[in-house]
Design a protein around this motif. Structure first.
Motif, short mmCIF file in Angstrom:
data_model
loop_
_atom_site.label_atom_id
_atom_site.label_comp_id
_atom_site.label_asym_id
_atom_site.label_seq_id
_atom_site.Cartn_x
_atom_site.Cartn_y
_atom_site.Cartn_z
N VAL A 199 0.94 -1.11 0.08
CA VAL A 199 -0.05 -0.19 0.11
C VAL A 199 0.76 1.26 0.03
CG1 VAL A 199 -1.84 1.38 1.21
CG2 VAL A 199 -1.91 -1.37 1.26
N ARG A 200 0.69 2.11 -0.91
CA ARG A 200 1.42 3.35 -1.25
C ARG A 200 0.47 4.52 -1.14
NH1 ARG A 200 5.50 2.72 -5.81
NH2 ARG A 200 4.21 0.57 -6.37
N PHE A 201 0.80 5.55 -0.48
CA PHE A 201 0.06 6.97 -0.38
C PHE A 201 1.18 7.98 -0.80
CE2 PHE A 201 -2.43 4.24 2.65
CZ PHE A 201 -3.70 4.48 2.23
N GLY A 202 0.61 8.59 -1.76
CA GLY A 202 1.40 9.86 -2.11
C GLY A 202 1.55 11.34 -1.20
N LEU A 203 0.56 11.32 -0.23
CA LEU A 203 0.71 12.27 0.82
C LEU A 203 1.42 11.92 1.88
CD1 LEU A 203 -3.09 13.70 0.51
CD2 LEU A 203 -0.99 14.84 -0.28
N PRO A 204 2.28 12.42 2.45
CA PRO A 204 2.90 12.08 3.56
C PRO A 204 2.24 11.94 4.87
CG PRO A 204 4.26 13.81 2.31
CD PRO A 204 2.98 13.66 1.60
N ARG A 205 1.18 12.56 5.02
CA ARG A 205 0.54 12.55 6.19
C ARG A 205 -0.43 11.25 6.28
NH1 ARG A 205 -5.02 14.48 5.21
NH2 ARG A 205 -5.00 15.54 3.46
N LEU A 206 -0.59 10.39 4.98
CA LEU A 206 -1.34 9.39 5.00
C LEU A 206 -0.44 8.03 5.11
CD1 LEU A 206 -3.90 10.15 2.20
CD2 LEU A 206 -4.31 10.06 4.74
N ARG A 207 0.92 8.33 4.99
CA ARG A 207 1.74 7.19 4.74
C ARG A 207 1.75 6.22 5.92
NH1 ARG A 207 6.23 10.49 1.72
NH2 ARG A 207 5.33 10.47 -0.28
N PRO A 208 1.45 6.65 7.10
CA PRO A 208 1.42 5.68 8.38
C PRO A 208 0.41 4.62 8.37
CG PRO A 208 1.75 7.72 9.15
CD PRO A 208 1.46 7.96 7.66
N SER A 209 -0.74 5.07 7.24
CA SER A 209 -1.79 3.96 6.85
C SER A 209 -1.34 2.88 6.20
CB SER A 209 -2.93 4.55 6.06
OG SER A 209 -3.66 5.79 7.02
N ALA A 210 -0.09 2.96 5.52
CA ALA A 210 0.20 1.88 4.79
C ALA A 210 0.49 0.78 5.53
CB ALA A 210 1.55 2.30 4.08
N ALA A 211 0.36 0.52 6.90
CA ALA A 211 0.51 -0.24 7.64
C ALA A 211 -0.77 -1.42 7.35
CB ALA A 211 0.56 -0.05 9.23
N ILE A 212 -1.47 -1.03 6.53
CA ILE A 212 -2.82 -1.89 6.25
C ILE A 212 -2.52 -3.04 5.17
CG2 ILE A 212 -4.58 0.01 6.90
CD1 ILE A 212 -4.76 -0.01 3.72
N ALA A 213 -1.07 -2.96 4.85
CA ALA A 213 -0.53 -4.12 3.90
C ALA A 213 -0.68 -5.27 4.47
CB ALA A 213 0.77 -3.62 3.41
N ASP A 214 -0.99 -6.31 4.06
CA ASP A 214 -1.08 -7.86 4.24
C ASP A 214 -2.23 -8.12 4.82
OD1 ASP A 214 -0.10 -10.13 4.26
OD2 ASP A 214 0.46 -10.25 6.33
N HIS A 215 -3.29 -7.12 4.73
CA HIS A 215 -4.54 -7.20 5.22
C HIS A 215 -5.58 -7.43 4.07
CE1 HIS A 215 -2.79 -5.78 8.99
NE2 HIS A 215 -3.69 -6.29 9.60
N ARG A 216 -6.91 -7.77 4.22
CA ARG A 216 -7.91 -8.09 3.43
C ARG A 216 -8.97 -6.77 3.80
NH1 ARG A 216 -7.87 -14.07 3.82
NH2 ARG A 216 -6.97 -14.77 1.66
N PRO A 217 -9.18 -6.14 2.80
CA PRO A 217 -10.08 -4.93 2.85
C PRO A 217 -11.64 -5.43 3.09
CG PRO A 217 -9.31 -4.99 0.85
CD PRO A 217 -8.57 -5.91 1.51
N CYS A 218 -12.41 -4.87 4.06
CA CYS A 218 -13.71 -5.27 3.69
C CYS A 218 -14.72 -4.33 3.20
CB CYS A 218 -14.14 -5.57 5.24
SG CYS A 218 -14.12 -4.31 6.39
N ALA A 219 -14.21 -3.16 3.07
CA ALA A 219 -14.99 -2.04 2.41
C ALA A 219 -14.26 -0.97 1.88
CB ALA A 219 -16.31 -1.60 3.38
#
Length: 54
Positions: A26-46
């Motif tokens: 998971v990659r985000f272009g905005l620096p403030r969203l980059r901590p959200s990349a921790a969702i890698a290796d998960h399955r999204p539900c929505a």
């Protein structure tokens, strides 16, 4: 800038493409969203369209 229906259609296409699959990266272009990349290796539900003020 895309709004409303365009964003919803994009989210629907993304949801269909990743449905039931584990996110490998998971990659985000905005620096403030980059901590959200921790969702890698998960399955999204929505996917939701979030409103944010800049």
């Amino acid at each position: 800038m895309p709004e409303g229906p365009e964003i919803r259609r994009a989210a629907d296409r993304i949801a269909k493409a990743i449905d039931g699959q584990r996110l490998a990266e998971v990659r985000f272009g905005l620096p403030r969203l980059r901590p959200s990349a921790a969702i890698a290796d998960h399955r999204p539900c929505a996917l939701e369209r979030a409103c944010c003020s800049a």
